[in-house]
Enzyme design. Structure first.
Site, PDB file in Angstrom:
ATOM      1  N   HIS A   7       0.830  -1.213   0.000  1.00 17.52           N
ATOM      2  CA  HIS A   7       0.000   0.000   0.000  1.00 17.52           C
ATOM      3  C   HIS A   7       0.857   1.252   0.000  1.00 17.52           C
ATOM      4  O   HIS A   7       2.063   1.206   0.230  1.00 17.52           O
ATOM      5  CB  HIS A   7      -0.999   0.026   1.169  1.00 17.52           C
ATOM      6  N   GLU A  43      -8.640   4.900   9.522  1.00 13.30           N
ATOM      7  CA  GLU A  43      -8.110   4.647   8.187  1.00 13.30           C
ATOM      8  C   GLU A  43      -9.122   3.979   7.272  1.00 13.30           C
ATOM      9  O   GLU A  43     -10.045   3.300   7.720  1.00 13.30           O
ATOM     10  CB  GLU A  43      -6.851   3.788   8.268  1.00 13.30           C
ATOM     11  N   GLN A  60      -3.956   3.533   1.424  1.00  8.97           N
ATOM     12  CA  GLN A  60      -4.368   3.583   2.827  1.00  8.97           C
ATOM     13  C   GLN A  60      -4.485   5.062   3.217  1.00  8.97           C
ATOM     14  O   GLN A  60      -3.461   5.745   3.318  1.00  8.97           O
ATOM     15  CB  GLN A  60      -3.324   2.882   3.698  1.00  8.97           C
ATOM     16  N   HIS A  84       3.859   7.221   3.961  1.00 11.16           N
ATOM     17  CA  HIS A  84       4.770   6.071   3.922  1.00 11.16           C
ATOM     18  C   HIS A  84       4.419   5.157   2.762  1.00 11.16           C
ATOM     19  O   HIS A  84       3.361   5.299   2.147  1.00 11.16           O
ATOM     20  CB  HIS A  84       4.730   5.290   5.249  1.00 11.16           C
ATOM     21  N   GLU A 134       7.268   0.637   5.386  1.00 12.46           N
ATOM     22  CA  GLU A 134       6.600  -0.363   6.217  1.00 12.46           C
ATOM     23  C   GLU A 134       6.763  -1.731   5.574  1.00 12.46           C
ATOM     24  O   GLU A 134       6.783  -1.854   4.339  1.00 12.46           O
ATOM     25  CB  GLU A 134       5.110   0.007   6.310  1.00 12.46           C
TER      26      GLU A 134
END
Lengths: 146, 146
Positions: A7, A43, A60, A84, A134
């Site tokens: 994502h 989210e 996301q 991110h 991530e």
């Protein structure tokens, strides 16, 4: 091994308005939504495509739920935008250990809970050419054991 | 219709060092590299996965080739990090026209040449909740007529 873009995490001030922007502009629909109290975010996951490793790629969208969350602080400094990026792996523990061994700072001692029951960790952006990165193992990959 | 995350565009000061970071840390290899004089960038495409629409998702690492390029200016202001995100479509002209009709500023009157012979345009980040957003039709999608 990292096998997909899982994502892109996008921080926003107003989740409902941002979800509506992505729906009205591109036709992207909410696949899943949740509140992650530990991360201090509300989210929405918008599924964009499926991927060749059996997973999927999402946007996301993240709205902070409290002023002291990392996303709230990031928004106050940067404004809305890409917060991110996340890569999917069948084994976040092994990849995090491997990457830590290469001298990249891993932000959690143990993976924590991410979206949709996934297990996640983060790599320090200063060790990743400015990109907060991530690593994600989805709940599906966990339960299938690969 | 936008059917995939085509790539994540990441701006860096030194392309060779950044390529080496992604190779050594994650095992990602360069799939393609080129210089785009019009955009003022030297770039490397790292293929991460294939996608359910018959395309693929990449990381696009970007180093400016001249001080007055938009990426050079962006780096001077922001430092290294995620510069833009890109969605893949079979018809960038139709999607750009549709999105422009919804009031989002499209940065080019006509799509221009992007990586690997693709045709691309960009949407204004201020109209997209802070995210510089690219639309891409790959050369493969062009030649197959869908």
């Amino acid at each position: 091994m990292l096998t997909r873009i899982d994502h892109i995490g996008i921080a926003c001030f107003d989740l409902d308005k941002t979800v509506e922007f992505y729906r009205a502009t591109y036709g992207f629909e909410v696949f899943h939504s949740e509140i992650n109290e530990e991360q201090g975010v509300r989210e929405a996951m918008l599924k964009i495509n499926e991927t060749s490793d059996g997973g999927a790629s999402y946007l996301q969208l993240l709205e902070p739920t409290r002023e002291d969350s990392t996303v709230a602080k990031w928004l106050a400094k940067n404004g809305e935008g890409v917060h991110h990026i996340a890569f999917g792996t069948a084994d976040v523990d092994a990849d995090a250990a491997d990457i830590k061994g290469k001298g990249v700072r891993v932000l959690y001692d143990e993976p924590r809970r991410g979206s949709m029951g996934s297990r996640i960790t983060f790599l320090h952006p200063k060790d990743c050419h400015g990109v907060l990165t991530e690593l994600v193992t989805s709940a599906a990959a966990e339960s299938s054991g690969h």
